[in-house]
Write a protein that holds these residues in place. Structure first.
Motif, PDB file in Angstrom:
ATOM      1  N   ALA A 199       0.833  -1.195   0.000  1.00  0.00           N
ATOM      2  CA  ALA A 199       0.000   0.000   0.000  1.00  0.00           C
ATOM      3  C   ALA A 199       0.874   1.254   0.000  1.00  0.00           C
ATOM      4  O   ALA A 199       1.919   1.289   0.647  1.00  0.00           O
ATOM      5  N   ILE A 254      -4.251   0.965   6.564  1.00  0.00           N
ATOM      6  CA  ILE A 254      -3.822   1.159   5.182  1.00  0.00           C
ATOM      7  C   ILE A 254      -2.858   0.060   4.733  1.00  0.00           C
ATOM      8  O   ILE A 254      -2.952  -0.467   3.629  1.00  0.00           O
ATOM      9  N   CYS A 295      -6.397  -0.955  -0.308  1.00  0.00           N
ATOM     10  CA  CYS A 295      -5.272  -0.020  -0.232  1.00  0.00           C
ATOM     11  C   CYS A 295      -3.995  -0.620  -0.819  1.00  0.00           C
ATOM     12  O   CYS A 295      -3.200   0.078  -1.458  1.00  0.00           O
ATOM     13  N   GLN A 296      -3.798  -1.914  -0.600  1.00  0.00           N
ATOM     14  CA  GLN A 296      -2.584  -2.560  -1.090  1.00  0.00           C
ATOM     15  C   GLN A 296      -2.493  -2.527  -2.614  1.00  0.00           C
ATOM     16  O   GLN A 296      -1.408  -2.528  -3.178  1.00  0.00           O
ATOM     17  N   CYS A 328      -3.986  -0.100  -4.441  1.00  0.00           N
ATOM     18  CA  CYS A 328      -4.350   1.249  -4.873  1.00  0.00           C
ATOM     19  C   CYS A 328      -3.267   1.831  -5.780  1.00  0.00           C
ATOM     20  O   CYS A 328      -2.078   1.603  -5.578  1.00  0.00           O
ATOM     21  N   SER A 371      -2.396   7.981  -4.149  1.00  0.00           N
ATOM     22  CA  SER A 371      -2.336   8.221  -2.710  1.00  0.00           C
ATOM     23  C   SER A 371      -2.358   9.711  -2.445  1.00  0.00           C
ATOM     24  O   SER A 371      -2.069  10.525  -3.326  1.00  0.00           O
TER      25      SER A 371
END
Length: 373
Positions: free
Chosen positions: A275, A328, A334-335, A337, A340
């Motif tokens: 993430a 997160i 999130c990992q 994504c 950010s």
């Protein structure tokens, strides 16, 4: 009287153990003025939407008290294509009257006919640039898309020469070996900077609520050989265009550029997903064209502004519970994504926070393009 007092926090939010997850200040608000798009990008299904929805001044005026109480400083128009809105200038004027900065994320096809309004009511612009002319048009699947973008940028600059117009490129199968050429295209268009991020192929965002099949993912994601080619392209970019990175024309550092390769390697199972550093759900929010409120582009809805004030949604039991439980580093969404946003705990901008806001919000450009501050 403190405006915040007009929106009492939930019992969950006032519990000392979880009060740290109540939002007192919201620096960034990403807004989708319109849900449809005038491109047919290969990495997005937004263009398939047929029923148009948009947020009007009348929809948003009841929430100005929330925006004041939350001290919103920056509104980013994303979408769908924001310039398809029936009166985007009216939305801009409403927010600017509150002292809020306005950024426009756009595919650029309508910049030329709306150049006067953009120059007058928008603070800065982020355009989608998928590559040099032939690659850009291939990805957009709109004949002459690059030329329309080129004319639009020139038209806005003619009206307001000092306006900041930046590019965002979504890295995927069709352009992964052309990143240096894309930087050169951004220079020829006389843009102020260019930023890169990996294409998202796994989330239910971008009008793909059921997600994509593996075959569809493979049309955008990279295979093993293409990942090697991307790795080589990025190393060449870092080596040959070091001055552009040092000057900030290429927004990402060498480290962040290399993370794009790791994202695609993780998708292939060659390394674990990691993430990015992010606190977006605590310092920003997303409002979609139908009024849906999300903590970021990819996580589930927290409520709808047609039903409750924004402050009440963001500090309701469900929202507080979400932020309290969100880790997160270990969260699977999130990992994987691709974007950010990280602002310091005191909500003062970090040195590159303006670029982070643009980077974060541009992912919204694929909810709109497709939208990946």
């Amino acid at each position: 009287m403190n405006e915040l007092a007009t929106f009492p926090l939930s019992e969950t939010a006032t519990d000392p153990a979880t009060a740290q997850h109540a939002i007192q200040t919201l620096p960034v608000l990403v807004l989708f003025p319109h849900n449809r798009c005038n491109c047919r990008c290969v990495m997005c299904d937004i263009w398939r939407i047929r029923q148009a929805r948009e947020l009007t001044v009348r929809d948003l005026e009841p929430h100005l008290a929330s925006l004041r109480a939350l001290k919103v400083r920056w509104v980013v128009f994303s979408g769908g294509e924001p310039q398809m809105h029936s009166d985007l200038a009216a939305l801009s004027r409403m927010f600017r009257a509150e002292g809020i900065r306005i950024s426009l994320l756009t595919a650029g096809l309508l910049l030329e006919p709306h150049s006067g309004s953009v120059a007058e009511t928008i603070d800065d612009v982020i355009v989608s640039l998928d590559g040099p002319r032939e690659i850009h048009d291939q990805i957009r699947r709109v004949p002459g898309a690059y030329r329309r973008l080129e004319r639009g940028v020139a038209a806005v600059r003619e009206r307001r020469p000092e306006v900041q117009i930046r590019a965002r490129t979504t890295v995927q199968k069709l352009n992964h070996a052309s990143l240096r050429r894309t930087v050169e295209a951004a220079k020829k268009l006389q843009l102020n900077s260019i930023s890169f991020l990996a294409a998202d192929v796994t989330s239910p965002a971008f009008n793909r609520s059921e997600g994509w099949s593996q075959d569809r993912q493979n049309t955008v994601a990279l295979n093993s050989e293409e990942v090697k080619a991307l790795d080589d392209e990025i190393e060449r970019l870092i080596s040959e265009l070091s001055q552009e990175i040092a000057s900030g024309f290429v927004v990402e550092s060498a480290e962040k550029l290399r993370r794009i390769v790791l994202h695609f390697r993780a998708h292939l199972g060659q390394c674990p997903p990691v993430a990015p550093r992010c606190n977006a759900p605590w310092v920003s929010s997303v409002i979609e064209a139908d009024g849906t409120v999300r903590p970021c582009f990819f996580h589930s809805s927290l409520g709808n502004i047609h039903e409750k004030p924004l402050m009440e949604i963001l500090n309701g039991d469900e929202a507080i519970r979400f932020r309290r439980q969100l880790d997160i580093a270990t969260d699977p969404i999130c990992q994987r994504c691709v974007c950010s946003l990280h602002l310091e705990a005191n909500l003062e901008a970090t040195p590159d926070s303006a670029d982070e806001v643009r980077s974060f919000a541009s992912d919204g450009d694929r909810w709109e393009q497709q939208q990946q501050i």
